[in-house]
Design an enzyme around this catalytic site. Structure first.
Site, short mmCIF file in Angstrom:
data_model
loop_
_atom_site.label_atom_id
_atom_site.label_comp_id
_atom_site.label_asym_id
_atom_site.label_seq_id
_atom_site.Cartn_x
_atom_site.Cartn_y
_atom_site.Cartn_z
N LYS A 54 0.84 -1.20 0.00
CA LYS A 54 0.00 0.00 0.00
C LYS A 54 0.87 1.25 0.00
O LYS A 54 0.63 2.20 -0.76
CB LYS A 54 -0.94 -0.01 1.22
CG LYS A 54 -2.02 -1.10 1.11
CD LYS A 54 -2.81 -1.29 2.40
CE LYS A 54 -3.77 -2.47 2.26
NZ LYS A 54 -4.55 -2.76 3.45
N GLN A 100 -4.63 -1.68 9.63
CA GLN A 100 -4.45 -2.96 8.94
C GLN A 100 -5.03 -4.10 9.79
O GLN A 100 -4.72 -4.21 10.97
CB GLN A 100 -2.96 -3.20 8.67
CG GLN A 100 -2.67 -4.47 7.89
CD GLN A 100 -3.26 -4.45 6.47
OE1 GLN A 100 -3.23 -3.43 5.79
NE2 GLN A 100 -3.81 -5.57 6.04
N ASP A 123 -10.96 2.77 4.10
CA ASP A 123 -11.28 1.34 3.95
C ASP A 123 -12.79 1.14 3.81
O ASP A 123 -13.24 0.05 3.44
CB ASP A 123 -10.77 0.54 5.16
CG ASP A 123 -9.49 -0.23 4.84
OD1 ASP A 123 -9.19 -0.43 3.65
OD2 ASP A 123 -8.80 -0.64 5.80
#
Ligand code: NAD
Length: 302
Positions: A54, A100, A123
């Site tokens: 990422k 994460q 997200d």
């Protein structure tokens, strides 16, 4: 018949190219790049590798990405406090914040994800963003689900009126993808069946699919007998299995690629399918977050 390949790596490359131009325009107007902050808890090798992908991809398109590392022994309270601190940094605003997953078992994942302000939640896991998606007015769409839809759109695969069968009902992949494919408009208007661990006679359901998406986390569980000839098969799964001569094993999806490719019309590989698109959609959400914060872009409509 041998299936055509849904090449996620190539598509992600072209999405990155257009994002690079949009990010440069943003930075030119605003005087700074969009900024993403990733919180990485613990030492899990897979999580560290996803976070690296990422951050590398963000750098390629000109997005500033910072990784905040936290030891696995942290507490829910400390993580919530950290996220509030990141969100209130005034000199270097974090346009996007992501945590994460998975978090260690002793952490209350829901409490941590809810602490990410809804307008930085790149997200798309915050209940406000999940609610907006379910009402057909999405803001941040969960990246993997958005990536699968983008893959279908890019390959000009018709979804309207088709039967899409999704295996897996997680909040991260299966559920938002079901909403997207059933929503009105391009890449939507499908009839969706959402299967899960309690679904009876799974093969009978999957064999009805014009579009079959596997998001389970079980290596090669989708076999040729489960696929209608000519169907579009999208493999979201990422599983590491033992492999002779490879000490770290190798990655496979939830679909038995070698057996299914001769039956399907389209198939996405693992690696090189949905994974790169997930990262590309994160970059796209980060730019959207930065633009929305500055009032320079209207929310997407569907
Ligand atoms: P999850 O564990 O949260 O959900 C798995 C789902 O599969 C559950 O809804 C469960 O009901 C269903 N399931 C389990 N066993 C089943 C069975 N035998 N038959 C039918 N359904 C069954 O997983 P997740 O977070 O949604 O991830 C799924 C897979 O996708 C994992 O391999 C994960 O690594 C991968 N993933 C990939 C990406 C990417 O970018 N490509 C992103 C997220 C997740």
């Amino acid at each position: 018949m041998t299936a055509s390949i849904l090449d996620g790596r190539k598509l992600a490359g072209s999405i990155e190219e257009s994002l690079r131009a949009e990010v440069a325009t943003f930075a030119g107007v605003v005087g700074r790049a969009p900024r993403l902050v990733v919180v990485l808890v613990g030492e899990m090798a897979a999580s560290a590798s996803y976070v690296k992908s990422k951050a590398d991809a963000a750098a390629r398109v000109g997005i500033d990405a910072d990784v905040v590392r936290v030891t696995a022994g942290t507490t829910t309270q400390a993580l919530v406090k950290l996220i509030h601190e990141i969100a209130s940094e005034a000199d270097r605003p974090a346009d996007g914040i992501l945590v994460q997953l998975p978090l260690p078992n002793h952490i209350d994942t829901t409490a941590v994800l809810d602490a990410v302000p809804a307008d930085r939640d790149v997200d798309g896991f915050h209940p406000e963003n999940a609610g907006l998606l379910s009402q057909g007015r999405p803001r941040f769409i969960p990246c993997t689900a958005a990536g699968v839809q983008r893959m279908l759109l890019a390959a000009e695969i018709e979804t309207a009126g088709k039967h899409a069968v999704i295996i897996g009902r997680s909040d991260i992949v299966g559920k938002p993808l079901a909403l997207l494919l059933a929503s009105r408009g391009p890449g939507g208007d499908a009839t969706v069946t959402l299967c899960h661990s309690r679904s009876a006679n799974l093969p009978a359901l999957t064999r009805q699919a014009d579009i079959l998406v596997a998001a389970v986390g079980r290596p090669q569980m989708v076999t040729a007998e489960m696929v209608k000839p000519g169907a579009v098969v999208v493999d979201v799964g990422i599983n590491r299995i033992a492999s002779e001569g490879k000490p770290g094993g190798r990655l496979v999806g939830d679909v038995d690629f070698a057996a299914v490719a001769p039956v399907a019309g389209w198939i996405s590989p693992v690696p090189g399918g949905v994974g790169p698109l997930t990262v590309a959609m994160l970059l796209s959400n980060t730019l959207l977050a930065a633009e929305l914060r500055l009032g320079s872009r209207a929310p997407r409509q569907t």
